[in-house]
Design a protein around this motif. Structure first.
Motif, PDB file in Angstrom:
ATOM      1  N   LYS A 126     -17.149 -46.165  67.832  1.00 37.86           N
ATOM      2  CA  LYS A 126     -16.802 -45.983  66.425  1.00 37.86           C
ATOM      3  C   LYS A 126     -17.927 -45.233  65.709  1.00 37.86           C
ATOM      4  N   ILE A 127     -17.540 -44.503  64.671  1.00 32.00           N
ATOM      5  CA  ILE A 127     -18.503 -43.842  63.799  1.00 32.00           C
ATOM      6  C   ILE A 127     -18.626 -44.681  62.543  1.00 32.00           C
ATOM      7  N   VAL A 128     -19.841 -45.071  62.229  1.00 32.48           N
ATOM      8  CA  VAL A 128     -20.065 -45.957  61.090  1.00 32.48           C
ATOM      9  C   VAL A 128     -21.128 -45.353  60.174  1.00 32.48           C
ATOM     10  N   LYS A 129     -21.207 -45.902  58.969  1.00 31.32           N
ATOM     11  CA  LYS A 129     -22.258 -45.519  58.038  1.00 31.32           C
ATOM     12  C   LYS A 129     -23.594 -46.077  58.535  1.00 31.32           C
ATOM     13  N   GLY A 130     -24.615 -45.238  58.433  1.00 33.56           N
ATOM     14  CA  GLY A 130     -25.919 -45.651  58.932  1.00 33.56           C
ATOM     15  C   GLY A 130     -26.996 -45.638  57.871  1.00 33.56           C
ATOM     16  N   GLU A 131     -28.233 -45.812  58.322  1.00 38.82           N
ATOM     17  CA  GLU A 131     -29.407 -45.793  57.462  1.00 38.82           C
ATOM     18  C   GLU A 131     -30.397 -44.749  57.979  1.00 38.82           C
ATOM     19  N   LEU A 132     -31.350 -44.372  57.127  1.00 41.89           N
ATOM     20  CA  LEU A 132     -32.347 -43.393  57.539  1.00 41.89           C
ATOM     21  C   LEU A 132     -33.186 -43.897  58.707  1.00 41.89           C
ATOM     22  N   GLU A 133     -33.319 -45.213  58.813  1.00 40.84           N
ATOM     23  CA  GLU A 133     -34.084 -45.784  59.923  1.00 40.84           C
ATOM     24  C   GLU A 133     -33.455 -45.472  61.272  1.00 40.84           C
ATOM     25  N   ASP A 134     -32.161 -45.149  61.282  1.00 40.64           N
ATOM     26  CA  ASP A 134     -31.486 -44.827  62.543  1.00 40.64           C
ATOM     27  C   ASP A 134     -32.022 -43.552  63.173  1.00 40.64           C
ATOM     28  N   LEU A 135     -32.733 -42.734  62.389  1.00 37.05           N
ATOM     29  CA  LEU A 135     -33.317 -41.511  62.940  1.00 37.05           C
ATOM     30  C   LEU A 135     -34.381 -41.819  64.003  1.00 37.05           C
ATOM     31  N   HIS A 136     -34.889 -43.048  64.002  1.00 33.95           N
ATOM     32  CA  HIS A 136     -35.918 -43.428  64.975  1.00 33.95           C
ATOM     33  C   HIS A 136     -35.301 -43.994  66.254  1.00 33.95           C
ATOM     34  N   THR A 137     -33.988 -44.144  66.294  1.00 28.30           N
ATOM     35  CA  THR A 137     -33.321 -44.686  67.477  1.00 28.30           C
ATOM     36  C   THR A 137     -32.850 -43.553  68.375  1.00 28.30           C
ATOM     37  N   LYS A 138     -32.239 -43.911  69.490  1.00 25.93           N
ATOM     38  CA  LYS A 138     -31.711 -42.922  70.431  1.00 25.93           C
ATOM     39  C   LYS A 138     -30.268 -42.545  70.109  1.00 25.93           C
ATOM     40  N   LYS A 139     -29.724 -43.095  69.037  1.00 27.52           N
ATOM     41  CA  LYS A 139     -28.361 -42.763  68.639  1.00 27.52           C
ATOM     42  C   LYS A 139     -28.305 -41.340  68.074  1.00 27.52           C
ATOM     43  N   ILE A 140     -27.102 -40.765  68.126  1.00 23.66           N
ATOM     44  CA  ILE A 140     -26.879 -39.488  67.438  1.00 23.66           C
ATOM     45  C   ILE A 140     -26.611 -39.803  65.968  1.00 23.66           C
ATOM     46  N   VAL A 141     -27.442 -39.251  65.096  1.00 22.53           N
ATOM     47  CA  VAL A 141     -27.348 -39.539  63.660  1.00 22.53           C
ATOM     48  C   VAL A 141     -27.174 -38.225  62.903  1.00 22.53           C
ATOM     49  N   TRP A 142     -26.244 -38.257  61.936  1.00 21.29           N
ATOM     50  CA  TRP A 142     -26.046 -37.093  61.069  1.00 21.29           C
ATOM     51  C   TRP A 142     -26.358 -37.510  59.640  1.00 21.29           C
ATOM     52  N   VAL A 143     -27.394 -36.915  59.074  1.00 15.39           N
ATOM     53  CA  VAL A 143     -27.767 -37.161  57.682  1.00 15.39           C
ATOM     54  C   VAL A 143     -27.300 -35.961  56.861  1.00 15.39           C
ATOM     55  N   ASP A 144     -26.283 -36.167  56.032  1.00 15.27           N
ATOM     56  CA  ASP A 144     -25.727 -35.087  55.207  1.00 15.27           C
ATOM     57  C   ASP A 144     -26.135 -35.308  53.762  1.00 15.27           C
ATOM     58  N   THR A 145     -26.721 -34.285  53.135  1.00 14.74           N
ATOM     59  CA  THR A 145     -27.183 -34.411  51.753  1.00 14.74           C
ATOM     60  C   THR A 145     -26.561 -33.312  50.895  1.00 14.74           C
ATOM     61  N   LEU A 146     -26.201 -33.688  49.684  1.00 10.28           N
ATOM     62  CA  LEU A 146     -25.649 -32.741  48.714  1.00 10.28           C
ATOM     63  C   LEU A 146     -26.571 -32.691  47.508  1.00 10.28           C
ATOM     64  N   ASP A 147     -27.242 -31.546  47.347  1.00  9.67           N
ATOM     65  CA  ASP A 147     -28.179 -31.322  46.243  1.00  9.67           C
ATOM     66  C   ASP A 147     -29.131 -32.513  46.076  1.00  9.67           C
ATOM     67  N   PRO A 148     -29.917 -32.823  47.110  1.00 11.23           N
ATOM     68  CA  PRO A 148     -30.789 -34.001  47.053  1.00 11.23           C
ATOM     69  C   PRO A 148     -31.928 -33.826  46.051  1.00 11.23           C
ATOM     70  N   THR A 149     -32.384 -34.938  45.521  1.00 10.77           N
ATOM     71  CA  THR A 149     -33.523 -34.941  44.601  1.00 10.77           C
ATOM     72  C   THR A 149     -34.831 -34.943  45.402  1.00 10.77           C
ATOM     73  N   ASP A 150     -35.937 -34.768  44.710  1.00 10.65           N
ATOM     74  CA  ASP A 150     -37.245 -34.788  45.377  1.00 10.65           C
ATOM     75  C   ASP A 150     -37.508 -36.150  46.020  1.00 10.65           C
ATOM     76  N   ASP A 190     -25.485 -39.059  52.755  1.00  7.90           N
ATOM     77  CA  ASP A 190     -24.443 -39.702  53.537  1.00  7.90           C
ATOM     78  C   ASP A 190     -24.895 -39.691  54.996  1.00  7.90           C
ATOM     79  N   ILE A 191     -24.972 -40.872  55.620  1.00  7.23           N
ATOM     80  CA  ILE A 191     -25.507 -40.989  56.981  1.00  7.23           C
ATOM     81  C   ILE A 191     -24.423 -41.547  57.894  1.00  7.23           C
ATOM     82  N   LEU A 192     -24.151 -40.829  58.974  1.00  9.63           N
ATOM     83  CA  LEU A 192     -23.175 -41.260  59.973  1.00  9.63           C
ATOM     84  C   LEU A 192     -23.865 -41.416  61.316  1.00  9.63           C
ATOM     85  N   THR A 193     -23.496 -42.470  62.045  1.00  7.99           N
ATOM     86  CA  THR A 193     -24.039 -42.688  63.376  1.00  7.99           C
ATOM     87  C   THR A 193     -22.962 -43.304  64.255  1.00  7.99           C
ATOM     88  N   ARG A 194     -23.192 -43.260  65.544  1.00 13.30           N
ATOM     89  CA  ARG A 194     -22.190 -43.755  66.489  1.00 13.30           C
ATOM     90  C   ARG A 194     -22.589 -45.138  66.989  1.00 13.30           C
TER      91      ARG A 194
END
Length: 312
Positions: free
Chosen positions: A11-35, A3-7
């Motif tokens: 507003k807080i919206v759903k994001g993508e993993l690519e947002d980790l490369h931006t200057k935004k604050i990104v929260w990537v939350d994982t629950l028992d992720p697979t390999d 689950d990825i949240l970014t600003r």
């Protein structure tokens, strides 16, 4: 689950993993992720899959770690019922991005995400603020879980007074075990907050570290509460043992009364049951009803005595 949240603006919206490369604050939350999911996160975060797997466990001791590319916090979380506490691993990247990995569902985390999406974009001002709010929700879960254990202990205590049974000991020992695990985890959490306050984590803003003081104070209060609850559980065990002992005394008292009723009649029957040839009462016409009458009178006398002594 990822689950990825970014600003985005206000507003807080759903994001993508690519947002980790931006200057935004990104929260990537994982629950028992697979390999496969961990590999995708690794590609965008720069953290190796092995580093993720090393701390991907529900029973790791809460602690802080400092690495070149990121800082990391392992924080203890409560578990509902009589399950062992779990942990959440928080990775803080240098660009204010956060990655959380947890083995089990944590109620406070889900509640926080709902709050952020609905009405609280201010929580996304910085990584430190996101982590602070996250820990606050986890501490709230501790308080709620302790309240449940307190209520359960009170219920068992009432049963120990009225109707003690063997299940009481089993249930109270479960509560003591659960409280002990919570106590150990909370002590470790307190040390984690202390390390944050001492600025051991370079990826956290020093200007906002003071905001963790309230969490530390709440954690200290929780530690005291777990100690109190353990003492209360020990008191319930003492109450149970006392109640069982009292019940045993009542049973012994009843058996004593029953044995006393037949004591004198048994003595009379034993005397006249001896086979001596010369016994004055043997040829007496009223000897038999006389002996029976003495037996009845002795039982009545014992009943009156026990009644006045409040044994009946």
């Amino acid at each position: 689950m990822i689950d990825i949240l970014t600003r985005s603006n206000e507003k807080i919206v759903k994001g993508e993993l690519e947002d980790l490369h931006t200057k935004k604050i990104v929260w990537v939350d994982t629950l028992d992720p697979t390999d496969v999911q961990l590999k995708k996160i690794s590609e965008h975060s720069g953290i190796s899959v092995n580093d993720f797997k090393e701390h991907h466990t529900a029973r790791e001791r809460p602690n802080t770690f400092e690495f070149e590319k990121y800082s990391m916090i392992v924080f203890g979380c409560p578990a509902s019922g009589y399950h062992l506490p779990t942990t959440i691993a928080v990775y803080i990247l240098g660009n204010n991005n956060i990655i959380t990995i947890r083995k089990k569902e944590i109620a406070g985390i889900q509640r926080m995400k709902d709050e952020i999406l609905e009405k609280s974009p201010k929580y996304f001002d910085s990584a430190a603020k996101v982590i602070r709010v996250m820990f606050e929700r986890i501490v709230d879960d501790y308080f709620a879980e302790l309240d449940k254990l307190q209520a359960e202990t009170d219920r068992i205590e009432a049963r120990a007074f009225k109707q003690p049974d063997e299940k009481i000991m089993e249930e109270i020992f479960k509560i003591k075990k659960q409280t002990l695990h919570m106590h150990k985890t909370l002590i470790a959490n307190r040390e984690v907050i202390t390390q944050i306050e001492k600025q051991y984590l370079s990826k956290l803003s020093r200007k906002e570290i003071y905001e963790f003081t309230d969490i530390k104070n709440d954690t200290i209060q929780l530690i005291d509460s777990t100690e109190t609850l353990r003492e209360l559980a020990t008191g319930v065990i003492d109450i149970y043992m006392t109640s069982v002992s009292n019940q045993m005394n009542i049973v012994v008292k009843k058996l004593t009364v029953a044995a006393s009723y037949v004591l004198i009649p048994t003595l009379i029957a034993s005397i006249y049951g001896m086979n001596f040839h010369y016994m004055p009462e043997i040829p007496w016409k009223w000897g038999y009803p006389f002996s029976l009458g003495i037996m009845v009178l002795s039982i009545m006398a014992m009943y009156v005595y026990f009644k006045k002594s409040h044994w009946l």
